[in-house]
Design a protein around this motif. Structure first.
Motif, PDB file in Angstrom:
ATOM      1  N   ALA A 154     -13.865  52.377  44.151  1.00 35.71           N
ATOM      2  CA  ALA A 154     -12.782  52.462  43.523  1.00 35.71           C
ATOM      3  C   ALA A 154     -11.194  51.794  44.747  1.00 35.71           C
ATOM      4  CB  ALA A 154     -12.530  52.680  42.203  1.00 35.71           C
ATOM      5  N   PRO A 155     -10.786  51.376  44.973  1.00 40.73           N
ATOM      6  CA  PRO A 155      -9.621  50.904  45.228  1.00 40.73           C
ATOM      7  C   PRO A 155      -8.799  52.776  45.491  1.00 40.73           C
ATOM      8  CG  PRO A 155      -9.307  50.181  44.350  1.00 40.73           C
ATOM      9  CD  PRO A 155     -10.277  50.467  43.465  1.00 40.73           C
ATOM     10  N   GLY A 156      -7.637  52.798  46.198  1.00 35.65           N
ATOM     11  CA  GLY A 156      -6.282  53.560  46.789  1.00 35.65           C
ATOM     12  C   GLY A 156      -5.431  53.563  45.296  1.00 35.65           C
ATOM     13  N   PRO A 157      -4.796  54.030  45.324  1.00 31.70           N
ATOM     14  CA  PRO A 157      -3.696  53.611  44.336  1.00 31.70           C
ATOM     15  C   PRO A 157      -3.075  52.963  44.763  1.00 31.70           C
ATOM     16  CG  PRO A 157      -4.402  56.096  44.365  1.00 31.70           C
ATOM     17  CD  PRO A 157      -4.628  55.653  45.226  1.00 31.70           C
ATOM     18  N   THR A 158      -3.291  53.085  46.425  1.00 28.04           N
ATOM     19  CA  THR A 158      -1.849  52.192  46.554  1.00 28.04           C
ATOM     20  C   THR A 158      -2.484  50.785  47.367  1.00 28.04           C
ATOM     21  OG1 THR A 158      -1.541  53.540  48.683  1.00 28.04           O
ATOM     22  CG2 THR A 158      -0.023  53.319  47.361  1.00 28.04           C
ATOM     23  N   GLU A 159      -3.475  51.070  47.189  1.00 25.54           N
ATOM     24  CA  GLU A 159      -4.235  49.578  48.446  1.00 25.54           C
ATOM     25  C   GLU A 159      -4.866  48.409  47.443  1.00 25.54           C
ATOM     26  OE1 GLU A 159      -8.014  51.510  49.276  1.00 25.54           O
ATOM     27  OE2 GLU A 159      -6.581  53.191  50.730  1.00 25.54           O
ATOM     28  N   GLN A 160      -5.012  47.127  48.397  1.00 25.10           N
ATOM     29  CA  GLN A 160      -4.995  46.186  47.245  1.00 25.10           C
ATOM     30  C   GLN A 160      -7.366  46.236  47.111  1.00 25.10           C
ATOM     31  OE1 GLN A 160      -3.927  43.935  46.196  1.00 25.10           O
ATOM     32  NE2 GLN A 160      -1.791  45.008  46.357  1.00 25.10           N
ATOM     33  N   PRO A 161      -7.304  45.581  45.978  1.00 22.43           N
ATOM     34  CA  PRO A 161      -9.134  46.444  45.468  1.00 22.43           C
ATOM     35  C   PRO A 161      -9.775  45.374  47.143  1.00 22.43           C
ATOM     36  CG  PRO A 161      -7.664  45.070  43.689  1.00 22.43           C
ATOM     37  CD  PRO A 161      -7.475  45.253  44.672  1.00 22.43           C
ATOM     38  N   SER A 162     -10.815  46.313  47.147  1.00 20.30           N
ATOM     39  CA  SER A 162     -11.623  45.808  47.831  1.00 20.30           C
ATOM     40  C   SER A 162     -12.681  44.006  47.219  1.00 20.30           C
ATOM     41  CB  SER A 162     -12.515  45.719  48.588  1.00 20.30           C
ATOM     42  OG  SER A 162     -12.094  47.203  49.468  1.00 20.30           O
ATOM     43  N   PRO A 163     -13.135  43.618  48.151  1.00 21.13           N
ATOM     44  CA  PRO A 163     -13.989  41.967  47.590  1.00 21.13           C
ATOM     45  C   PRO A 163     -15.135  42.690  46.795  1.00 21.13           C
ATOM     46  CG  PRO A 163     -12.501  41.715  49.257  1.00 21.13           C
ATOM     47  CD  PRO A 163     -13.152  42.760  49.772  1.00 21.13           C
ATOM     48  N   GLY A 164     -15.174  42.438  45.269  1.00 24.48           N
ATOM     49  CA  GLY A 164     -16.276  42.736  44.534  1.00 24.48           C
ATOM     50  C   GLY A 164     -16.418  43.580  44.056  1.00 24.48           C
ATOM     51  N   ILE A 165     -14.586  44.274  43.897  1.00 22.82           N
ATOM     52  CA  ILE A 165     -14.570  45.636  43.171  1.00 22.82           C
ATOM     53  C   ILE A 165     -13.800  45.012  42.419  1.00 22.82           C
ATOM     54  CG2 ILE A 165     -13.826  48.044  43.301  1.00 22.82           C
ATOM     55  CD1 ILE A 165     -15.093  47.877  46.579  1.00 22.82           C
ATOM     56  N   THR A 166     -14.044  45.281  40.576  1.00 25.55           N
ATOM     57  CA  THR A 166     -14.131  45.349  39.610  1.00 25.55           C
ATOM     58  C   THR A 166     -12.426  46.356  39.989  1.00 25.55           C
ATOM     59  OG1 THR A 166     -16.066  44.897  38.775  1.00 25.55           O
ATOM     60  CG2 THR A 166     -13.825  45.636  37.188  1.00 25.55           C
ATOM     61  N   PRO A 167     -11.561  46.074  39.204  1.00 25.37           N
ATOM     62  CA  PRO A 167     -10.246  46.285  40.146  1.00 25.37           C
ATOM     63  C   PRO A 167      -9.760  47.830  38.758  1.00 25.37           C
ATOM     64  CG  PRO A 167      -9.726  44.490  39.693  1.00 25.37           C
ATOM     65  CD  PRO A 167     -10.669  44.588  39.327  1.00 25.37           C
ATOM     66  N   ASP A 168     -10.188  47.803  36.976  1.00 23.07           N
ATOM     67  CA  ASP A 168     -10.528  48.147  36.003  1.00 23.07           C
ATOM     68  C   ASP A 168     -11.078  50.083  36.567  1.00 23.07           C
ATOM     69  OD1 ASP A 168     -10.531  46.895  33.110  1.00 23.07           O
ATOM     70  OD2 ASP A 168      -9.031  47.395  34.665  1.00 23.07           O
ATOM     71  N   ILE A 169     -12.266  49.561  37.725  1.00 22.25           N
ATOM     72  CA  ILE A 169     -13.080  50.404  38.395  1.00 22.25           C
ATOM     73  C   ILE A 169     -12.607  52.038  38.173  1.00 22.25           C
ATOM     74  CG2 ILE A 169     -14.553  52.073  39.998  1.00 22.25           C
ATOM     75  CD1 ILE A 169     -15.981  49.605  39.976  1.00 22.25           C
ATOM     76  N   GLU A 170     -10.925  51.990  38.883  1.00 20.57           N
ATOM     77  CA  GLU A 170      -9.954  53.219  39.822  1.00 20.57           C
ATOM     78  C   GLU A 170      -9.783  53.614  38.086  1.00 20.57           C
ATOM     79  OE1 GLU A 170      -5.479  53.864  41.034  1.00 20.57           O
ATOM     80  OE2 GLU A 170      -6.671  51.943  41.051  1.00 20.57           O
TER      81      GLU A 170
END
Length: 306
Positions: free
Chosen positions: A30-46
């Motif tokens: 998952a991306p960090g709280p202040t980062e943009q999601p990386s390509p291919g990573i579902t935002p809800d994983i965070e």
């Protein structure tokens, strides 16, 4: 006073949600709280990574600490999730659906006092209010309730609660309900929760509980289609029909009933909940039978004795 989230989890010797998210970034979960999601990573994983870490901490906490931790935990979850959802109340609702309204209309009448426990942003509380009920929604998350009040337009009330205690007098409500809430309570907190619900209901009042069926538990990877690795599930305790009937009876409830379906057939008579309890285990191995029998979730209406 509520424990702050990182203090509560750090004091338990478990990773805080912040630590989990750092691990998630390193492992491409998952991306960090202040980062943009990386390509291919579902935002809800965070959110899922947060919920899994929070569930671990709540399971390990003492009973007294856990009551204070619920609020901070779900503030963190809502803060993460709401910013990634659309602007409408339906977009921002977890679990609940407008399709539950026909059955809620069946178990309550215009002018009655109705309580929703774990109301989130308030979809069902508000819609029942528009149908003439005096509705109150409670939640442990201040973030969720702040959003609910922006949608309410004066047709419903919302109140922050701490843990399982309800700040209402005995016999305050004619009916109550919770949708996908019980699985987020620790097993030790379910009996006092049920006792509180019995207390605030008027004689003859019903409490409708909808929660995942433990016999069909899939874990986070199967449920959400993502891998949260060793962080486990987001649920603290799932229930079967048999288990929940026993727990409700111990709390003092009677007349256990169940709908044919949660989202349809609301006009059909309610069934004895024991019927589904008797078939849930042999039917659980067949997806077709579980759907036909209406046991994909545990859906029980329990009643305070008259």
């Amino acid at each position: 006073m509520r424990l702050t989230l990182n203090r509560a989890f750090g004091g338990l010797g478990h990773r805080s949600p912040t630590q989990v998210l750092k691990k998630a970034r390193a492992g491409r979960m998952a991306p960090g709280p202040t980062e943009q999601p990386s390509p291919g990573i579902t935002p809800d994983i965070e959110q899922i990574a947060q919920e899994a870490a929070i569930a671990r901490g709540l399971l390990a906490a003492s009973d007294s600490d856990r009551q204070q931790m619920y609020g901070s935990a779900y503030d963190a979850i809502y803060t993460t999730s709401l910013k990634r959802r659309g602007p409408s109340i339906d977009d921002q609702t977890f679990g609940a659906s407008r399709r539950l309204l026909p059955l809620l209309e069946k178990i309550s009448k215009p002018g009655q006092n109705v309580l929703e426990v774990g109301c989130g942003v308030g979809l069902l509380t508000i819609e029942l209010g528009r149908l003439g009920r005096h509705t109150v929604g409670v939640d442990v998350s201040r973030v969720a309730l702040d959003r609910a009040r922006t949608f309410a337009e004066g047709v419903a009330e919302f109140e922050l609660v701490s843990g399982t205690h309800l700040p209402y007098k005995d016999e305050s409500f004619d009916a109550a309900f919770s949708v996908e809430v019980l699985e987020h309570l620790h097993e030790h907190d379910a009996p006092p929760h049920l006792t509180e619900m019995l207390r605030v209901l008027r004689p003859g009042g019903r409490y409708w509980i909808v929660t995942p069926n433990a016999l069909l538990s899939r874990g986070s990877a199967a449920r959400f289609g993502v891998d949260v690795q060793a962080d486990g599930d987001v649920h603290l305790k799932e229930w079967t029909y048999s288990q929940l009937i026993v727990a409700a009876r111990k709390a003092g409830f009677t007349n256990m009933r169940t709908p044919w379906r949660n989202y349809s057939l609301a006009s059909f008579p309610l069934l004895p909940a024991g019927l589904k309890a008797s078939i849930e285990r042999p039917f659980a191995t067949s997806p077709v039978l579980t759907k036909l029998a209406g046991i994909t979730s545990v859906s029980i209406l329990v009643q305070r004795p008259r």
